[in-house]
Write a protein that holds these residues in place. Structure first.
Motif, PDB file in Angstrom:
ATOM      1  N   PRO A  61       0.821  -1.228   0.000  1.00 48.38           N
ATOM      2  CA  PRO A  61       0.000   0.000   0.000  1.00 48.38           C
ATOM      3  C   PRO A  61       0.850   1.272   0.000  1.00 48.38           C
ATOM      4  CG  PRO A  61      -0.902  -1.605   1.550  1.00 48.38           C
ATOM      5  CD  PRO A  61       0.413  -2.155   1.089  1.00 48.38           C
ATOM      6  N   ALA A  62       1.983   1.240   0.698  1.00 53.25           N
ATOM      7  CA  ALA A  62       2.845   2.422   0.746  1.00 53.25           C
ATOM      8  C   ALA A  62       3.419   2.731  -0.629  1.00 53.25           C
ATOM      9  CB  ALA A  62       3.969   2.208   1.753  1.00 53.25           C
ATOM     10  N   ALA A  63       3.881   1.688  -1.346  1.00 53.67           N
ATOM     11  CA  ALA A  63       4.447   1.901  -2.681  1.00 53.67           C
ATOM     12  C   ALA A  63       3.379   2.409  -3.652  1.00 53.67           C
ATOM     13  CB  ALA A  63       5.066   0.610  -3.194  1.00 53.67           C
ATOM     14  N   GLU A  64       2.182   1.840  -3.578  1.00 53.94           N
ATOM     15  CA  GLU A  64       1.098   2.286  -4.457  1.00 53.94           C
ATOM     16  C   GLU A  64       0.755   3.748  -4.175  1.00 53.94           C
ATOM     17  OE1 GLU A  64      -3.550   1.216  -5.596  1.00 53.94           O
ATOM     18  OE2 GLU A  64      -2.440  -0.072  -4.208  1.00 53.94           O
ATOM     19  N   GLN A  69       0.668   9.381  -5.846  1.00 54.62           N
ATOM     20  CA  GLN A  69       0.723  10.762  -5.382  1.00 54.62           C
ATOM     21  C   GLN A  69       1.928  11.540  -5.903  1.00 54.62           C
ATOM     22  OE1 GLN A  69       0.510  10.519  -1.095  1.00 54.62           O
ATOM     23  NE2 GLN A  69      -1.659   9.981  -1.078  1.00 54.62           N
ATOM     24  N   HIS A  70       3.030  10.845  -6.199  1.00 52.74           N
ATOM     25  CA  HIS A  70       4.237  11.602  -6.544  1.00 52.74           C
ATOM     26  C   HIS A  70       5.066  10.997  -7.676  1.00 52.74           C
ATOM     27  CE1 HIS A  70       7.800  14.059  -6.151  1.00 52.74           C
ATOM     28  NE2 HIS A  70       8.535  12.990  -5.902  1.00 52.74           N
ATOM     29  N   PHE A  71       5.388   9.716  -7.567  1.00 48.43           N
ATOM     30  CA  PHE A  71       6.427   9.166  -8.430  1.00 48.43           C
ATOM     31  C   PHE A  71       5.977   8.855  -9.860  1.00 48.43           C
ATOM     32  CE2 PHE A  71       8.599   8.412  -4.367  1.00 48.43           C
ATOM     33  CZ  PHE A  71       9.867   8.853  -4.700  1.00 48.43           C
ATOM     34  N   CYS A  72       4.667   8.841 -10.109  1.00 49.47           N
ATOM     35  CA  CYS A  72       4.208   8.596 -11.480  1.00 49.47           C
ATOM     36  C   CYS A  72       4.825   9.598 -12.450  1.00 49.47           C
ATOM     37  CB  CYS A  72       2.685   8.668 -11.540  1.00 49.47           C
ATOM     38  SG  CYS A  72       2.017   8.580 -13.205  1.00 49.47           S
ATOM     39  N   ALA A  73       4.912  10.847 -12.030  1.00 50.34           N
ATOM     40  CA  ALA A  73       5.464  11.901 -12.899  1.00 50.34           C
ATOM     41  C   ALA A  73       6.943  11.725 -13.173  1.00 50.34           C
ATOM     42  CB  ALA A  73       5.227  13.269 -12.261  1.00 50.34           C
ATOM     43  N   HIS A  74       7.614  10.843 -12.410  1.00 52.73           N
ATOM     44  CA  HIS A  74       9.056  10.649 -12.569  1.00 52.73           C
ATOM     45  C   HIS A  74       9.406   9.231 -13.043  1.00 52.73           C
ATOM     46  CE1 HIS A  74       9.517  14.462 -10.428  1.00 52.73           C
ATOM     47  NE2 HIS A  74       8.637  14.005  -9.556  1.00 52.73           N
ATOM     48  N   ASP A  75       8.409   8.490 -13.467  1.00 52.46           N
ATOM     49  CA  ASP A  75       8.608   7.104 -13.889  1.00 52.46           C
ATOM     50  C   ASP A  75       9.613   7.047 -15.054  1.00 52.46           C
ATOM     51  OD1 ASP A  75       8.373   4.461 -14.850  1.00 52.46           O
ATOM     52  OD2 ASP A  75       6.301   4.339 -14.201  1.00 52.46           O
ATOM     53  N   LYS A 103      22.158   7.042  -9.720  1.00 52.48           N
ATOM     54  CA  LYS A 103      21.984   8.465  -9.449  1.00 52.48           C
ATOM     55  C   LYS A 103      20.538   8.931  -9.657  1.00 52.48           C
ATOM     56  CE  LYS A 103      26.715   9.532 -10.951  1.00 52.48           C
ATOM     57  NZ  LYS A 103      27.537  10.267 -11.941  1.00 52.48           N
ATOM     58  N   ASN A 104      19.706   8.043 -10.167  1.00 49.73           N
ATOM     59  CA  ASN A 104      18.330   8.421 -10.466  1.00 49.73           C
ATOM     60  C   ASN A 104      17.451   8.266  -9.220  1.00 49.73           C
ATOM     61  OD1 ASN A 104      15.414   7.370 -11.483  1.00 49.73           O
ATOM     62  ND2 ASN A 104      16.247   8.890 -12.895  1.00 49.73           N
ATOM     63  N   LEU A 105      16.750   9.342  -8.845  1.00 50.80           N
ATOM     64  CA  LEU A 105      15.948   9.320  -7.624  1.00 50.80           C
ATOM     65  C   LEU A 105      14.785   8.336  -7.721  1.00 50.80           C
ATOM     66  CD1 LEU A 105      15.795  13.096  -6.619  1.00 50.80           C
ATOM     67  CD2 LEU A 105      17.139  11.253  -5.585  1.00 50.80           C
ATOM     68  N   TYR A 106      14.155   8.230  -8.899  1.00 51.23           N
ATOM     69  CA  TYR A 106      13.043   7.294  -9.043  1.00 51.23           C
ATOM     70  C   TYR A 106      13.510   5.873  -8.761  1.00 51.23           C
ATOM     71  CZ  TYR A 106       9.210   4.645 -11.123  1.00 51.23           C
ATOM     72  OH  TYR A 106       8.170   3.762 -11.318  1.00 51.23           O
ATOM     73  N   TYR A 107      14.659   5.517  -9.334  1.00 53.52           N
ATOM     74  CA  TYR A 107      15.168   4.152  -9.142  1.00 53.52           C
ATOM     75  C   TYR A 107      15.695   3.963  -7.723  1.00 53.52           C
ATOM     76  CZ  TYR A 107      17.807  -0.140  -9.819  1.00 53.52           C
ATOM     77  OH  TYR A 107      18.282  -1.420  -9.705  1.00 53.52           O
ATOM     78  N   ASP A 109      15.453   5.968  -4.929  1.00 50.30           N
ATOM     79  CA  ASP A 109      14.627   6.368  -3.787  1.00 50.30           C
ATOM     80  C   ASP A 109      13.255   5.723  -3.786  1.00 50.30           C
ATOM     81  OD1 ASP A 109      14.160   7.878  -1.410  1.00 50.30           O
ATOM     82  OD2 ASP A 109      12.919   9.246  -2.588  1.00 50.30           O
ATOM     83  N   PHE A 110      12.833   5.178  -4.911  1.00 50.54           N
ATOM     84  CA  PHE A 110      11.496   4.574  -4.958  1.00 50.54           C
ATOM     85  C   PHE A 110      11.555   3.082  -5.259  1.00 50.54           C
ATOM     86  CE2 PHE A 110       7.665   3.439  -7.478  1.00 50.54           C
ATOM     87  CZ  PHE A 110       6.751   3.493  -6.434  1.00 50.54           C
ATOM     88  N   MET A 111      12.085   2.737  -6.425  1.00 52.66           N
ATOM     89  CA  MET A 111      12.100   1.327  -6.809  1.00 52.66           C
ATOM     90  C   MET A 111      12.873   0.462  -5.808  1.00 52.66           C
ATOM     91  SD  MET A 111      12.546   1.480 -10.973  1.00 52.66           S
ATOM     92  CE  MET A 111      12.920  -0.287 -11.013  1.00 52.66           C
ATOM     93  N   CYS A 112      14.112   0.819  -5.572  1.00 51.11           N
ATOM     94  CA  CYS A 112      14.943  -0.017  -4.694  1.00 51.11           C
ATOM     95  C   CYS A 112      14.396  -0.048  -3.271  1.00 51.11           C
ATOM     96  CB  CYS A 112      16.384   0.481  -4.700  1.00 51.11           C
ATOM     97  SG  CYS A 112      17.210   0.227  -6.289  1.00 51.11           S
ATOM     98  N   ARG A 113      13.872   1.072  -2.807  1.00 50.15           N
ATOM     99  CA  ARG A 113      13.338   1.118  -1.444  1.00 50.15           C
ATOM    100  C   ARG A 113      12.151   0.183  -1.275  1.00 50.15           C
ATOM    101  NH1 ARG A 113       9.865   4.942   0.466  1.00 50.15           N
ATOM    102  NH2 ARG A 113      10.293   6.296  -1.329  1.00 50.15           N
ATOM    103  N   HIS A 114      11.439  -0.075  -2.377  1.00 43.75           N
ATOM    104  CA  HIS A 114      10.291  -0.975  -2.313  1.00 43.75           C
ATOM    105  C   HIS A 114      10.594  -2.337  -2.953  1.00 43.75           C
ATOM    106  CE1 HIS A 114       7.492   1.869  -0.561  1.00 43.75           C
ATOM    107  NE2 HIS A 114       7.924   2.792  -1.416  1.00 43.75           N
ATOM    108  N   GLY A 115      11.872  -2.668  -3.063  1.00 41.30           N
ATOM    109  CA  GLY A 115      12.254  -4.000  -3.512  1.00 41.30           C
ATOM    110  C   GLY A 115      11.988  -4.284  -4.965  1.00 41.30           C
ATOM    111  N   ALA A 116      12.092  -3.286  -5.835  1.00 43.24           N
ATOM    112  CA  ALA A 116      11.884  -3.481  -7.276  1.00 43.24           C
ATOM    113  C   ALA A 116      13.117  -2.982  -8.019  1.00 43.24           C
ATOM    114  CB  ALA A 116      10.640  -2.741  -7.740  1.00 43.24           C
ATOM    115  N   ARG A 117      14.127  -3.809  -8.100  1.00 39.77           N
ATOM    116  CA  ARG A 117      15.381  -3.399  -8.735  1.00 39.77           C
ATOM    117  C   ARG A 117      15.366  -3.570 -10.249  1.00 39.77           C
ATOM    118  NH1 ARG A 117      19.351  -2.261  -5.274  1.00 39.77           N
ATOM    119  NH2 ARG A 117      18.975  -2.699  -3.064  1.00 39.77           N
TER     120      ARG A 117
END
Length: 360
Positions: A61-64, A69-75, A103-107, A109-117
């Motif tokens: 739920p947190a990743a969704e 709310q935020h990361f869609c614009a940076h996908d 160096k990419n924040l989406y990857y 700060d978002f992907m890796c933090r939620h276990g999606a490498r």
């Protein structure tokens, strides 16, 4: 799960994509298992990166919430897949270098933090107003091109393309029937996103937008020059999308005679995935219901007798009824109908009625 069993489940789900309530979740689950990932998503975007729909299996739920709310614009998958043909597969491990990803924040700060490498994405829909993709996420990154080019993946991808094409065709037939039925009453039909982007406009709607000085399309979005009316339009679209009730919005029509825009949540079979769409009807003003014969003669270059036939059709009379009222044979009226169709570029009586109602 055995991948052959997962493949059968995926193909079975795809076979039912043209159902009124298709098994989208089963499709995501089986595709995740066929690919061998940890989670899967189906994302539908409007006009580049505005999110229309987000469906997922095994996404926290947190990743969704963060994505919506935020990361869609940076996908990072959106730019390199733009314009790709449906059925094309992409792999973040191929698209981007390790140095870029680190160096990419989406990857990072978002992907890796939620276990999606790693993300393996298939383009599902690529149109002028919206685009969609099915993505399988993996917690570990590895080369996947051999898998994506395998017979199993090619088979399920081809089935998915055909399944979605069947669904699109069924939606077109449904809309075509609605458009033809309402055209007989001088009404036009629109299929819109909640933000007002027009995905489909009936022939009557297209003709209306060509003559209306008020409600019209601006960058494929429904637009009115009066700020207050535009705000009411936006609010009405949101309400229609969020509720099951019809929303009627009176709009001053000017020369095109618009009286009312009626909006309601569209049937599920018109949507892709779990997106919510709005079906709208443009009702023409009653003052335009029975145009004068002089106005019709001037607008279309027809004779007074032909104009009387056309006005009778608009009033709901049949050719036989009009012939009786005028004291002429029905063959004469049918001959005048043929001449009207030739002069006005129409092949059906409903098209004659629609053009007459939209006449200036």
């Amino acid at each position: 799960m055995n991948r052959n069993l997962a493949l059968r489940r995926a193909l079975d789900a795809i076979a039912h994509l043209d159902d009124p309530q298709p098994p989208w979740r089963e499709l995501l689950q089986s595709m995740q298992q066929v690919i061998g990932g940890d989670s899967a998503t189906f994302i539908l975007l409007e006009r580049g990166s505005e999110l229309l729909s987000f469906q997922q299996v095994n996404v926290s739920p947190a990743a969704e919430r963060e994505y919506v709310q935020h990361f869609c614009a940076h996908d990072i998958l959106i730019p390199p897949t733009l314009g790709a043909a449906p059925g094309s597969w992409f792999d973040t491990h191929e698209l981007f270098s390790p140095a870029f990803l680190s160096k990419n924040l989406y990857y990072a700060d978002f992907m890796c933090r939620h276990g999606a490498r790693q993300m393996l994405a298939c383009v599902v829909d690529e149109g002028p107003q919206r685009r969609g993709g099915l993505t399988v996420q993996r917690s570990t990154a590895a080369h996947a091109r051999r898998l994506l080019d395998s017979t199993r993946i090619r088979r399920v991808t081809q089935a998915l393309r055909h399944g979605l094409a069947r669904r699109d065709e069924r939606a077109r037939l449904w809309l075509g029937g609605a458009e033809s039925a309402l055209a007989a009453f001088g009404e036009a039909v629109l299929l819109l996103t909640p933000a007002g982007t027009v995905l489909r406009a009936s022939a009557g709607a297209q003709e209306f937008f060509g003559t209306s000085r008020l409600l019209r399309l601006r960058g494929q979005r429904l637009w009115h020059p009066d700020a207050q009316t535009q705000q009411a339009l936006a609010a009405g679209l949101r309400l229609a999308a969020q509720s099951r009730q019809r929303v009627c919005l009176p709009i001053a029509g000017g020369s095109a005679g618009l009286q009312e825009l009626e909006m309601a949540r569209a049937a599920p079979q018109l949507s892709l995935g779990e997106e919510v769409l709005v079906l709208a009807r443009i009702r023409l003003g009653r003052s335009q219901a029975v145009p004068s014969t002089d106005g019709l003669c001037s607008a279309f270059g027809i004779t007074p007798a032909e104009a009387r036939v056309l006005a009778a059709l608009v009033a709901g009379q049949s050719p036989k009824q009009h012939a009786g009222a005028q004291g002429v044979s029905v063959h004469t009226v049918r001959s005048q109908l043929g001449s009207l169709m030739a002069k006005m570029g129409c092949t059906r009586q409903v098209d004659l009625v629609r053009k007459a109602l939209l006449a200036p």
